[in-house]
Design an enzyme around this catalytic site. Sequence first.
Site, short mmCIF file in Angstrom:
data_model
loop_
_atom_site.label_atom_id
_atom_site.label_comp_id
_atom_site.label_asym_id
_atom_site.label_seq_id
_atom_site.Cartn_x
_atom_site.Cartn_y
_atom_site.Cartn_z
CB VAL A 90 -15.17 46.75 34.48
CG1 VAL A 90 -14.68 47.95 34.66
CG2 VAL A 90 -15.80 46.56 33.21
CB THR A 91 -11.66 43.30 31.89
OG1 THR A 91 -10.54 43.20 31.30
CG2 THR A 91 -12.78 43.40 30.70
CE LYS B 14 -9.56 45.76 37.24
NZ LYS B 14 -9.77 46.02 35.96
CB THR B 15 -3.64 49.01 36.43
OG1 THR B 15 -4.02 47.64 36.54
CG2 THR B 15 -2.11 49.09 36.50
CG ASP C 282 -3.20 42.07 35.33
OD1 ASP C 282 -4.32 41.60 35.60
OD2 ASP C 282 -3.22 43.46 34.95
#
Length: 145
Positions: free
Chosen positions: A1-2, A6-7, A26
Amino acid sequence: VTCGGKTTLAERLKQHYEECVILSQDQFYRLDDDPNHEWLDVSPTIRHQNWESMASMDWKLFNKAIDLVLTKEPPKHSPILILEGHLILNNKQMSDLCDKKFFLTLDKNSCVCRRNARTYLPPDPIGYFEVCVWPIIFGRKIKEY
């Protein structure tokens, strides 16, 4: 998912496992004017790059970066490589490299709020989330996981 964390998760893992290396998707997006982009009609008057598609990434460059990390001689070679991004698991070659895989989910309202809090260059046109982002996320979740 955006915009699902995650980061943040990758960075927290790096704090715990200091010798790990993070390669973030990215870093490998194509330039705005790259002819390999897929375009979509967000509305009858707006065409925009589909940043959610596999074509939005320079996979060759990403793979070269992975190879550089994996071919370093010890002790420079990190025992942990984290590949982070919303398309990683859709790339079979990268997915096959992974010993552990995590698919983060987020409800639509939270996703919209988190995405609206970000600044994208180029900016998302009005309607992009509804026409492109959410349908792709939802489709991946149902189709692949």
